[in-house]
Design a protein around this motif. Structure first.
Motif, PDB file in Angstrom:
ATOM      1  N   ALA A 179     -14.040   6.478  -3.270  1.00 23.50           N
ATOM      2  CA  ALA A 179     -14.294   6.209  -4.690  1.00 23.50           C
ATOM      3  C   ALA A 179     -13.479   7.120  -5.589  1.00 23.50           C
ATOM      4  CB  ALA A 179     -15.783   6.361  -4.986  1.00 23.50           C
ATOM      5  N   ARG A 180     -12.962   8.232  -5.034  1.00 18.36           N
ATOM      6  CA  ARG A 180     -12.180   9.182  -5.837  1.00 18.36           C
ATOM      7  C   ARG A 180     -10.681   9.070  -5.595  1.00 18.36           C
ATOM      8  NH1 ARG A 180     -16.639  11.958  -3.948  1.00 18.36           N
ATOM      9  NH2 ARG A 180     -15.466  12.934  -2.256  1.00 18.36           N
ATOM     10  N   LEU A 181     -10.275   8.099  -4.776  1.00 20.50           N
ATOM     11  CA  LEU A 181      -8.847   7.934  -4.501  1.00 20.50           C
ATOM     12  C   LEU A 181      -8.097   7.509  -5.767  1.00 20.50           C
ATOM     13  CD1 LEU A 181      -8.692   6.056  -1.048  1.00 20.50           C
ATOM     14  CD2 LEU A 181      -8.024   8.421  -1.529  1.00 20.50           C
ATOM     15  N   ARG A 182      -6.887   8.065  -5.932  1.00 24.85           N
ATOM     16  CA  ARG A 182      -6.062   7.692  -7.088  1.00 24.85           C
ATOM     17  C   ARG A 182      -4.997   6.674  -6.707  1.00 24.85           C
ATOM     18  NH1 ARG A 182      -6.565  11.245 -11.419  1.00 24.85           N
ATOM     19  NH2 ARG A 182      -7.927  13.024 -11.024  1.00 24.85           N
ATOM     20  N   ARG A 183      -5.070   6.172  -5.482  1.00 26.13           N
ATOM     21  CA  ARG A 183      -4.106   5.192  -5.001  1.00 26.13           C
ATOM     22  C   ARG A 183      -4.852   4.154  -4.170  1.00 26.13           C
ATOM     23  NH1 ARG A 183      -3.905   5.721   0.303  1.00 26.13           N
ATOM     24  NH2 ARG A 183      -4.468   7.725   1.252  1.00 26.13           N
ATOM     25  N   PRO A 184      -4.282   2.970  -3.973  1.00 24.64           N
ATOM     26  CA  PRO A 184      -4.943   1.988  -3.118  1.00 24.64           C
ATOM     27  C   PRO A 184      -4.847   2.374  -1.644  1.00 24.64           C
ATOM     28  CG  PRO A 184      -2.839   1.145  -3.898  1.00 24.64           C
ATOM     29  CD  PRO A 184      -3.062   2.446  -4.618  1.00 24.64           C
ATOM     30  N   LEU A 185      -5.770   1.883  -0.868  1.00 24.56           N
ATOM     31  CA  LEU A 185      -5.722   2.050   0.579  1.00 24.56           C
ATOM     32  C   LEU A 185      -4.572   1.226   1.150  1.00 24.56           C
ATOM     33  CD1 LEU A 185      -9.493   1.496   1.452  1.00 24.56           C
ATOM     34  CD2 LEU A 185      -8.301   3.697   1.508  1.00 24.56           C
ATOM     35  N   THR A 186      -4.121   1.635   2.319  1.00 20.01           N
ATOM     36  CA  THR A 186      -3.203   0.784   3.083  1.00 20.01           C
ATOM     37  C   THR A 186      -4.034  -0.054   4.046  1.00 20.01           C
ATOM     38  OG1 THR A 186      -2.919   2.354   4.891  1.00 20.01           O
ATOM     39  CG2 THR A 186      -1.443   2.583   2.968  1.00 20.01           C
ATOM     40  N   PRO A 187      -3.525  -1.192   4.506  1.00 21.40           N
ATOM     41  CA  PRO A 187      -4.256  -1.963   5.515  1.00 21.40           C
ATOM     42  C   PRO A 187      -4.564  -1.145   6.763  1.00 21.40           C
ATOM     43  CG  PRO A 187      -2.516  -3.297   4.561  1.00 21.40           C
ATOM     44  CD  PRO A 187      -2.321  -1.908   4.032  1.00 21.40           C
ATOM     45  N   ALA A 188      -3.655  -0.254   7.152  1.00 23.10           N
ATOM     46  CA  ALA A 188      -3.891   0.566   8.345  1.00 23.10           C
ATOM     47  C   ALA A 188      -5.083   1.497   8.139  1.00 23.10           C
ATOM     48  CB  ALA A 188      -2.639   1.369   8.674  1.00 23.10           C
ATOM     49  N   GLU A 189      -5.208   2.075   6.942  1.00 24.92           N
ATOM     50  CA  GLU A 189      -6.348   2.957   6.664  1.00 24.92           C
ATOM     51  C   GLU A 189      -7.656   2.170   6.707  1.00 24.92           C
ATOM     52  OE1 GLU A 189      -4.916   6.453   3.668  1.00 24.92           O
ATOM     53  OE2 GLU A 189      -4.745   4.394   2.908  1.00 24.92           O
ATOM     54  N   LEU A 190      -7.634   0.969   6.142  1.00 28.89           N
ATOM     55  CA  LEU A 190      -8.845   0.147   6.154  1.00 28.89           C
ATOM     56  C   LEU A 190      -9.216  -0.231   7.588  1.00 28.89           C
ATOM     57  CD1 LEU A 190     -10.996  -1.359   4.470  1.00 28.89           C
ATOM     58  CD2 LEU A 190      -9.460  -3.333   4.455  1.00 28.89           C
ATOM     59  N   ALA A 191      -8.223  -0.627   8.380  1.00 32.00           N
ATOM     60  CA  ALA A 191      -8.475  -1.041   9.759  1.00 32.00           C
ATOM     61  C   ALA A 191      -8.968   0.112  10.617  1.00 32.00           C
ATOM     62  CB  ALA A 191      -7.209  -1.642  10.360  1.00 32.00           C
ATOM     63  N   ALA A 192      -8.546   1.322  10.309  1.00 30.59           N
ATOM     64  CA  ALA A 192      -8.912   2.487  11.115  1.00 30.59           C
ATOM     65  C   ALA A 192     -10.288   3.044  10.763  1.00 30.59           C
ATOM     66  CB  ALA A 192      -7.857   3.581  10.937  1.00 30.59           C
ATOM     67  N   THR A 193     -10.941   2.467   9.764  1.00 35.40           N
ATOM     68  CA  THR A 193     -12.237   2.971   9.299  1.00 35.40           C
ATOM     69  C   THR A 193     -13.365   2.048   9.750  1.00 35.40           C
ATOM     70  OG1 THR A 193     -11.178   3.898   7.334  1.00 35.40           O
ATOM     71  CG2 THR A 193     -13.565   3.615   7.253  1.00 35.40           C
ATOM     72  N   PRO A 194     -14.392   2.593  10.390  1.00 36.21           N
ATOM     73  CA  PRO A 194     -15.550   1.755  10.755  1.00 36.21           C
ATOM     74  C   PRO A 194     -16.220   1.196   9.494  1.00 36.21           C
ATOM     75  CG  PRO A 194     -15.583   3.820  11.983  1.00 36.21           C
ATOM     76  CD  PRO A 194     -14.533   3.974  10.919  1.00 36.21           C
ATOM     77  N   LEU A 195     -16.391  -0.124   9.438  1.00 37.61           N
ATOM     78  CA  LEU A 195     -16.936  -0.791   8.263  1.00 37.61           C
ATOM     79  C   LEU A 195     -18.294  -1.418   8.574  1.00 37.61           C
ATOM     80  CD1 LEU A 195     -13.725  -2.746   7.136  1.00 37.61           C
ATOM     81  CD2 LEU A 195     -14.543  -0.540   6.247  1.00 37.61           C
ATOM     82  N   ILE A 196     -19.054  -1.682   7.541  1.00 40.95           N
ATOM     83  CA  ILE A 196     -20.263  -2.496   7.664  1.00 40.95           C
ATOM     84  C   ILE A 196     -19.808  -3.953   7.573  1.00 40.95           C
ATOM     85  CG2 ILE A 196     -22.546  -2.996   6.727  1.00 40.95           C
ATOM     86  CD1 ILE A 196     -22.379  -0.252   5.305  1.00 40.95           C
ATOM     87  N   VAL A 197     -20.054  -4.731   8.600  1.00 44.52           N
ATOM     88  CA  VAL A 197     -19.522  -6.092   8.653  1.00 44.52           C
ATOM     89  C   VAL A 197     -20.626  -7.080   8.999  1.00 44.52           C
ATOM     90  CG1 VAL A 197     -17.231  -5.290   9.343  1.00 44.52           C
ATOM     91  CG2 VAL A 197     -18.907  -5.933  11.105  1.00 44.52           C
TER      92      VAL A 197
END
Length: 299
Positions: A179-197
């Motif tokens: 929530a404090r990031l000043r830039r968008p995520l990359t797809p690799a960062e999103l894929a590497a993070t465990p998500l609620i799905v």
């Protein structure tokens, strides 16, 4: 002699069973004076004294006992008649079986169904809420007349029509580091993070995983796997972790800052929403009407 009406016969039977005009009146939801008047009219119409009244209650006369036994047989026939009539009416009433994926069912279908009810108030509608894969199966096997799915690719064995377009977003609790990031995520960062799905077979999950696969990103094992969009949304709001959800599901939460949207670069999370029905069939009646209503949904 006047033929008795069924309600007067029902009252006589209840007096026989309960031993009280007052108790019978309560059972029929009428006043005791009204019940007494009806019994008196029944006696006059038949020309027989049916009930002996006393301070201790009332009992049936010998003639009343015989008439009450006959009344039970008549009422059984009347009830059978009415059950048969209801069954016949149900066969002729318009019936529509709809199966819809979670997001569509929770956020779009209620308004569609409300409009259909106003247009065709006699329609008996059944709505089964499940995931997109199960919707396609229900339509394919004739268990649903019309279905609504969120998957990016059309399933086999069904006719398909575009209804609307949806957009999915990455959302996190306000206190999450993203929530404090000043830039968008990359797809690799999103894929590497465990998500609620959502569970396998869900259009929401399939859209996300297909979008990641198209850019060469392989998602890690989920943080949580839940069986409804609402459960995923509630988990994010409660602070459990990040998720990718439809803006239909989290629009109000974003506006009220219960969750925060996190941008992702180079990832297309738009998806079409489709209506599906059994291949080779032509939609008519309530099914065609509901499809026409759904297709007026703004993209």
């Amino acid at each position: 002699m006047t033929p008795p009406d069924p309600e007067s016969l029902r009252l006589l039977v209840l007096v026989a069973d309960l031993g009280s005009i007052g108790a019978a009146a309560v059972e029929l939801r009428v006043s005791q004076p009204s019940a007494s008047k009806r019994l008196s009219s029944l006696e006059r119409g038949l020309g027989l004294e049916l009930v002996e009244r006393s301070r201790q209650g009332c009992t049936l006369t010998p003639a009343g006992v015989i008439v009450a036994d006959w009344a039970r047989q008549v009422l059984a026939q009347v009830d059978g008649l009415m059950n048969g009539v209801r069954a016949l009416r149900a066969q002729h009433e318009p019936r529509l079986r709809v199966s819809a994926s979670m997001t569509v069912a929770e956020y779009l279908a209620p308004a569609w169904i409300s409009r259909l009810r106003r247009a065709l108030p006699e329609t008996h509608l059944e709505l089964d809420v499940t995931n997109s894969q199960a919707v396609a199966e229900a339509v394919r096997h004739g268990h649903a007349d019309l279905g609504f799915i969120e998957t990016p690719l059309a399933p086999e064995g069904v006719s398909i029509r575009h209804v609307a377009r949806d957009r999915m977003v990455v959302v996190v609790p306000p206190e999450h580091p993203w929530a404090r990031l000043r830039r968008p995520l990359t797809p690799a960062e999103l894929a590497a993070t465990p998500l609620i799905v959502r569970e396998e077979g869900s259009g929401t999950r399939e859209t996300l995983y297909r979008a990641l696969a198209e850019v060469g990103a392989d998602p890690v094992a989920p943080l949580l796997e839940l069986h409804s969009t609402t459960a995923v949304r509630n988990s994010v709001v409660a602070g459990a972790g990040p998720a990718v959800l439809s803006t239909l599901a989290v629009g109000t939460d974003l506006a009220e800052q219960r969750v925060t949207e996190v941008g992702v670069t180079g990832l297309d999370l738009r998806r079409p929403l489709h209506a599906v029905w059994r291949s080779g069939l032509r939609l008519t009646g309530p099914a065609a009407a509901l499809l026409a209503i759904a297709m007026r949904t703004p993209d």
